[in-house]
Design an enzyme around this catalytic site. Structure first.
Site, PDB file in Angstrom:
ATOM      1  CB  CYS A  16      -0.859   0.094   1.100  1.00 40.78           C
ATOM      2  SG  CYS A  16      -0.154   0.002   2.501  1.00 40.78           S
ATOM      3  CG  HIS A 118      -4.610   0.668   3.622  1.00 44.72           C
ATOM      4  ND1 HIS A 118      -3.773  -0.078   2.988  1.00 44.72           N
ATOM      5  CD2 HIS A 118      -5.296   1.577   3.233  1.00 44.72           C
ATOM      6  CE1 HIS A 118      -4.575   0.268   1.715  1.00 44.72           C
ATOM      7  NE2 HIS A 118      -5.632   1.151   1.979  1.00 44.72           N
TER       8      HIS A 118
END
Length: 192
Positions: A16, A118
Site C-alpha cells: 500500500c 494502511h
C-alpha cells in the site's frame, strides 16, 4: 468535458505504501518494490530483520521509507498535528495528502485479530479531490475544498489515524503549506 483520467494502482500484497506513492504522483514508474526495498536496506544496513518492512519482505513499509522515497522527488511528508483543524492547510501549496489508517488483516474471507496499518493517498486532480486508496476498485471522488476539509476532519476524528501533508522541500521549510495566519512568526525581534 469527460471524467478526468486518474492513475490508480490496486492493492497487491502489502504494498500500500508503494501504491500510495505512485497514486500520489499519478505515475506507475514513480517507484517500484525494488526501490523501496533498497531504501529499507539503506535505512538499516546492519539489521538482519529490517524494521522498516514486513519480515517476509512483502511490503508493509513504514513512514521512514515513505519519507525517504519522497526525498527522491524533492518532497517532504509533514506529520499533521490533529489537534489543529485541517482548514489551516494551504491546499494550493501541497502535492497531496497521505493518510495512515488501521486495517484489519485478512486472507480471503478470513479475518484475523491482527491490526495492520494502511497507507492512502488523496490528491487534487482537475479541481477536485480524490481518494486514491489502493483497496478501492476505482478512485473515489471527495469533492471541492469544503468537502476535503470535512473528509479530513472525519478521518482525523479516529484516534488511530494519522495525516501527512506532502509538499515540495522549499514549501516545507518555509511553512508555506500552512495558510499565513497559521505560520509561526518568522520575523525576528532584535534584542539590544
Amino acid at each position: 468535458m469527460g471524467a478526468p483520467v486518474i492513475y490508480h494502482e490496486r492493492q497487491v500484497k502489502e504494498l500500500c505504501a508503494l501504491h500510495a506513492l505512485n497514486n500520489l504522483f499519478q505515475d506507475a514508474s514513480s517507484f517500484n518494490k525494488t526501490q523501496l526495498d533498497e531504501i529499507c536496506r539503506e535505512l538499516s544496513p546492519n539489521d538482519f530483520i529490517n524494521p522498516h518492512r514486513s519480515i517476509l519482505g512483502l511490503g508493509n513499509y513504514d513512514i521512514n521509507v515513505i519519507i525517504t522515497a519522497l526525498h527522491v522527488k524533492q518532497c517532504e511528508a509533514i506529520w499533521f498535528d490533529k489537534r489543529r483543524d485541517p482548514s489551516c492547510i494551504d491546499t494550493s501549496k501541497i502535492v497531496g495528502l497521505i493518510l495512515n489508517v488501521p486495517s484489519k488483516y485478512s486472507i480471503g474471507f478470513m479475518k484475523f485479530p491482527l491490526q495492520r496499518r494502511h497507507w492512502i493517498s488523496v490528491k487534487k486532480i482537475n479541481g477536485e479531490y480524490w481518494n486514491l486508496d489502493s483497496k478501492l476498485d476505482a478512485p473515489q471522488k471527495i469533492g471541492d475544498e469544503s468537502q476535503i476539509m470535512e473528509y479530513l476532519r472525519n478521518q482525523l476524528a479516529g484516534k488511530d489515524k494519522e495525516l501527512f501533508v506532502v509538499c515540495t522541500q522549499g514549501v516545507e521549510s518555509s511553512e508555506a503549506w500552512l495558510l499565513p495566519e497559521h505560520r509561526r512568526n518568522s520575523t525576528a525581534v532584535e534584542m539590544y
